[in-house]
Design a protein around this motif. Structure first.
Motif, PDB file in Angstrom:
ATOM      1  N   TYR A   1      -6.662  12.221   5.858  1.00 36.60           N
ATOM      2  CA  TYR A   1      -6.853  10.834   6.317  1.00 36.60           C
ATOM      3  C   TYR A   1      -5.798  10.429   7.343  1.00 36.60           C
TER       4      TYR A   1
ATOM      5  N   ASP B   1       7.234  17.542  -4.822  1.00 30.99           N
ATOM      6  CA  ASP B   1       7.454  16.259  -4.146  1.00 30.99           C
ATOM      7  C   ASP B   1       7.404  15.140  -5.175  1.00 30.99           C
TER       8      ASP B   1
ATOM      9  N   ARG C   1       0.629   7.729  -7.486  1.00 33.22           N
ATOM     10  CA  ARG C   1      -0.545   6.965  -7.030  1.00 33.22           C
ATOM     11  C   ARG C   1      -1.820   7.352  -7.763  1.00 33.22           C
TER      12      ARG C   1
ATOM     13  N   LYS D   1      -1.731  21.330  -4.651  1.00 42.07           N
ATOM     14  CA  LYS D   1      -0.822  20.177  -4.752  1.00 42.07           C
ATOM     15  C   LYS D   1      -1.319  19.235  -5.846  1.00 42.07           C
TER      16      LYS D   1
ATOM     17  N   TYR E   1       0.844  -1.205   0.000  1.00 44.16           N
ATOM     18  CA  TYR E   1       0.000   0.000   0.000  1.00 44.16           C
ATOM     19  C   TYR E   1       0.882   1.259   0.000  1.00 44.16           C
ATOM     20  N   TYR E   2       1.892   1.264   0.856  1.00 42.75           N
ATOM     21  CA  TYR E   2       2.765   2.447   0.939  1.00 42.75           C
ATOM     22  C   TYR E   2       3.698   2.561  -0.263  1.00 42.75           C
TER      23      TYR E   2
ATOM     24  N   VAL F   1       8.742  15.143   1.121  1.00 41.88           N
ATOM     25  CA  VAL F   1       8.784  13.681   0.947  1.00 41.88           C
ATOM     26  C   VAL F   1       7.587  13.051   1.645  1.00 41.88           C
ATOM     27  N   GLY F   2       6.990  12.050   0.993  1.00 41.32           N
ATOM     28  CA  GLY F   2       5.827  11.375   1.561  1.00 41.32           C
ATOM     29  C   GLY F   2       6.164  10.034   2.193  1.00 41.32           C
ATOM     30  N   ARG F   3       6.909   9.191   1.454  1.00 37.83           N
ATOM     31  CA  ARG F   3       7.166   7.830   1.938  1.00 37.83           C
ATOM     32  C   ARG F   3       8.324   7.760   2.924  1.00 37.83           C
TER      33      ARG F   3
ATOM     34  N   SER G   1       5.299  15.587   3.218  1.00 39.43           N
ATOM     35  CA  SER G   1       4.053  15.629   2.439  1.00 39.43           C
ATOM     36  C   SER G   1       2.951  14.925   3.219  1.00 39.43           C
ATOM     37  N   PRO G   2       1.700  15.272   2.924  1.00 40.18           N
ATOM     38  CA  PRO G   2       0.594  14.563   3.584  1.00 40.18           C
ATOM     39  C   PRO G   2       0.491  13.134   3.073  1.00 40.18           C
ATOM     40  N   ALA G   3       0.406  12.187   3.991  1.00 37.77           N
ATOM     41  CA  ALA G   3       0.206  10.782   3.596  1.00 37.77           C
ATOM     42  C   ALA G   3      -0.729  10.148   4.619  1.00 37.77           C
TER      43      ALA G   3
ATOM     44  N   SER H   1       3.486  17.868  -8.171  1.00 38.90           N
ATOM     45  CA  SER H   1       3.317  16.559  -7.555  1.00 38.90           C
ATOM     46  C   SER H   1       2.454  15.689  -8.451  1.00 38.90           C
TER      47      SER H   1
ATOM     48  N   HIS I   1       1.290  12.896  -6.789  1.00 37.39           N
ATOM     49  CA  HIS I   1       0.748  12.069  -5.713  1.00 37.39           C
ATOM     50  C   HIS I   1       1.642  10.838  -5.484  1.00 37.39           C
ATOM     51  N   GLY I   2       2.939  11.005  -5.731  1.00 36.66           N
ATOM     52  CA  GLY I   2       3.859   9.878  -5.549  1.00 36.66           C
ATOM     53  C   GLY I   2       3.535   8.718  -6.471  1.00 36.66           C
TER      54      GLY I   2
HETATM   55  C1  LIG Z   1       0.649   5.943   1.597  1.00 35.94           C
HETATM   56  C2  LIG Z   1       0.463   7.298   0.990  1.00 35.94           C
HETATM   57  C3  LIG Z   1      -0.673   8.015   1.272  1.00 35.94           C
HETATM   58  C4  LIG Z   1      -0.860   9.275   0.719  1.00 35.94           C
HETATM   59  N1  LIG Z   1      -1.941  10.005   1.085  1.00 35.94           N
HETATM   60  C5  LIG Z   1      -2.109  11.243   0.573  1.00 35.94           C
HETATM   61  C6  LIG Z   1      -3.214  12.045   1.007  1.00 35.94           C
HETATM   62  O1  LIG Z   1      -3.999  11.652   1.855  1.00 35.94           O
HETATM   63  N2  LIG Z   1      -3.349  13.262   0.414  1.00 35.94           N
HETATM   64  C7  LIG Z   1      -2.463  13.733  -0.523  1.00 35.94           C
HETATM   65  O2  LIG Z   1      -2.631  14.835  -1.019  1.00 35.94           O
HETATM   66  N3  LIG Z   1      -1.403  13.007  -0.905  1.00 35.94           N
HETATM   67  C8  LIG Z   1      -1.209  11.781  -0.377  1.00 35.94           C
HETATM   68  N4  LIG Z   1      -0.118  11.051  -0.743  1.00 35.94           N
HETATM   69  C9  LIG Z   1       0.861  11.629  -1.686  1.00 35.94           C
HETATM   70  C10 LIG Z   1       1.966  12.391  -0.940  1.00 35.94           C
HETATM   71  O3  LIG Z   1       1.459  13.579  -0.381  1.00 35.94           O
HETATM   72  C11 LIG Z   1       3.114  12.779  -1.852  1.00 35.94           C
HETATM   73  O4  LIG Z   1       2.623  13.486  -2.958  1.00 35.94           O
HETATM   74  C12 LIG Z   1       3.951  11.608  -2.336  1.00 35.94           C
HETATM   75  O5  LIG Z   1       4.082  10.632  -1.341  1.00 35.94           O
HETATM   76  C13 LIG Z   1       5.318  12.115  -2.736  1.00 35.94           C
HETATM   77  O6  LIG Z   1       6.097  11.090  -3.263  1.00 35.94           O
HETATM   78  P1  LIG Z   1       7.206  10.295  -2.412  1.00 35.94           P
HETATM   79  O7  LIG Z   1       6.459   9.353  -1.542  1.00 35.94           O
HETATM   80  O8  LIG Z   1       7.992   9.620  -3.471  1.00 35.94           O
HETATM   81  O9  LIG Z   1       7.989  11.301  -1.610  1.00 35.94           O
HETATM   82  C14 LIG Z   1       0.101   9.797  -0.183  1.00 35.94           C
HETATM   83  C15 LIG Z   1       1.247   9.064  -0.463  1.00 35.94           C
HETATM   84  C16 LIG Z   1       1.436   7.833   0.114  1.00 35.94           C
HETATM   85  C17 LIG Z   1       2.700   7.089  -0.200  1.00 35.94           C
END
Ligand SMILES: Cc1cc2nc3c(=O)[nH]c(=O)nc-3n(C[C@H](O)[C@H](O)[C@H](O)COP(=O)(O)O)c2cc1C
Length: 390
Positions: A116, A289, A261, A234, A32-33, A311-313, A84-86, A256, A258-259
């Protein structure tokens, strides 16, 4: 030999932190992550894009006192990096976002909390030591539910609202289908409006938890007008949308995807950065990010026009590895690597980091300057004593 200390021989890089942290997460939460949407093309390209660019070091500069500090959300931060928000940090470690927040506060960096999150925004900001917090908002159909999150963030002292704009619908994350992803029944999401089903917050027909896929620039303006917090958008990847964000009154954009996703096949953020920065830099802030795994990645993003990186992860892997201390370890690694990169590139401050420190390798084995280095950078260089002596 000016050698920085590594406190944990098992984890001396973010790749080590990912490996060791993931080991503790188990298959469902680990994937998931670590994974993203569809075939993970954008996820993988986010990091690969940094590797496609090389550094041009400058020597014989006094780097005995490198200053990595800058300003973010109106606060002085120790380096141009924040969290970053995760979602769901408590899946990685029981201390959840409170542990992440403590590590951010200790390091003097900022953190953005996810809608979340598994800890309340007030509990998270209470860990602060002069660093600033932002609240992330995914727009849902019911306007009052959006305002509920905004007002809570204002009350908790957040200094920025980070509006996620790349989420008209959720990306197709195959691992979640394959693993039948679900949350533990005891998990709380205290920042959602009361009564929202926390175990199914982003699905179903509840307007309080369904993403608003009729969200347009008019609503961005309405949201900006409804809060005292500066608003950052974002999920911007194009110059066109960056200009519209500036026109709508955003304080900044976060480049961004969203990593990796959301839209698989979308541009890597580092590749998208230049176009966005060229369009709006100086008018609004440009943050980035996605894929940052080394201090040199932060350096490259700053060189190409980013004001700040996130950074998110990384904090999630740190949490999974060793709670708050693991998050601090990840930050120390990135901080040390940025310090070394700046020192070896002859940069005393972030302002010294320039596009001319970057080179792109070409198919014939030669390197090329990035964009119009020769025109713009030489113009700057000509004004310095250094070049007068060449
Ligand atoms: C497990 C997970 C949950 C995430 N949840 C959110 C979220 O709730 N809202 C959001 O805007 N971005 C969310 N993101 C995206 C991150 O804010 C960010 O854009 C991304 O993780 C950056 O990439 P990196 O993980 O390679 O640093 C999430 C990312 C991950 C990995």
């Amino acid at each position: 030999m000016n050698r920085l200390q590594c406190p944990d021989p098992r984890v001396v890089s973010i790749a080590d932190l990912q490996r060791e942290g993931t080991r503790k997460l188990g298959k469902m939460y680990g994937e998931y992550y670590n994974e993203g949407s569809m075939d993970l093309i954008t996820l993988n390209d986010n990091s690969a894009a940094f590797d496609r660019v090389r550094l041009r070091p400058r020597v014989c500069v006094d780097v005995s006192a490198v200053d990595m500090s800058t300003e973010c959300f109106g606060t002085q931060v120790s380096m141009p990096l924040g969290f970053s928000p995760a979602a769901f940090h408590a899946l990685a470690h029981p201390s959840g976002e409170v542990g992440t927040s403590r590590a951010a506060a200790k390091a003097g960096i900022n953190m953005v909390l996810s809608t979340y999150a598994t800890a309340s925004v007030s509990d998270v900001t209470a860990q602060g030591r002069g660093n600033a917090y932002g609240m992330q908002l995914s727009m849902v159909v019911d306007w009052d539910s959006n305002l509920h999150i905004v007002r809570n963030a204002e009350r908790a002292g957040c200094r920025a609202l980070v509006l996620t704009v790349d989420c008209a619908c959720l990306g197709r994350r195959l691992n979640e289908y394959r693993n039948e992803f679900c949350l533990p029944p005891t998990l709380q999401l205290p920042n959602l409006p009361p009564g929202v089903d926390v175990h199914n917050p982003v699905a179903g027909n509840d307007p309080r938890s369904s993403y608003d896929n009729a969200f347009t620039w008019d609503k961005v303006k309405r949201l900006i007008a409804s809060t005292s917090m500066p608003v950052y958008l974002k999920g911007i990847l194009t110059a066109e949308d960056a200009i519209l964000a500036a026109n709508a009154g955003a304080t900044g954009v976060i480049v961004s995807n969203h990593g990796g996703r959301q839209l698989d096949g979308a541009l890597a953020t580092f590749d998208a950065l230049e176009g966005v920065a060229n369009a709006v830099k100086g008018r609004i802030e440009v943050h980035l990010d996605g894929g940052i795994r080394r201090g040199s990645d932060i350096f490259k993003a700053i060189a190409l026009g980013a004001d700040h990186c996130w950074v998110g992860r990384v904090p999630i892997w740190g949490l999974a590895y060793d709670g708050e201390d693991g998050v601090s370890l990840g930050l120390k690694i990135l901080r040390d690597e940025l310090l070394i990169t700046m020192s070896l590139c002859g940069c005393r401050t972030l302002k010294d980091i320039r596009r001319s420190h970057l080179a792109r390798m070409q198919a014939d084995g030669t390197w090329a300057a990035l964009a119009d280095f020769r025109r713009s950078e030489l113009a700057v260089l000509r004004e310095t004593e250094q070049v007068a002596k060449l």
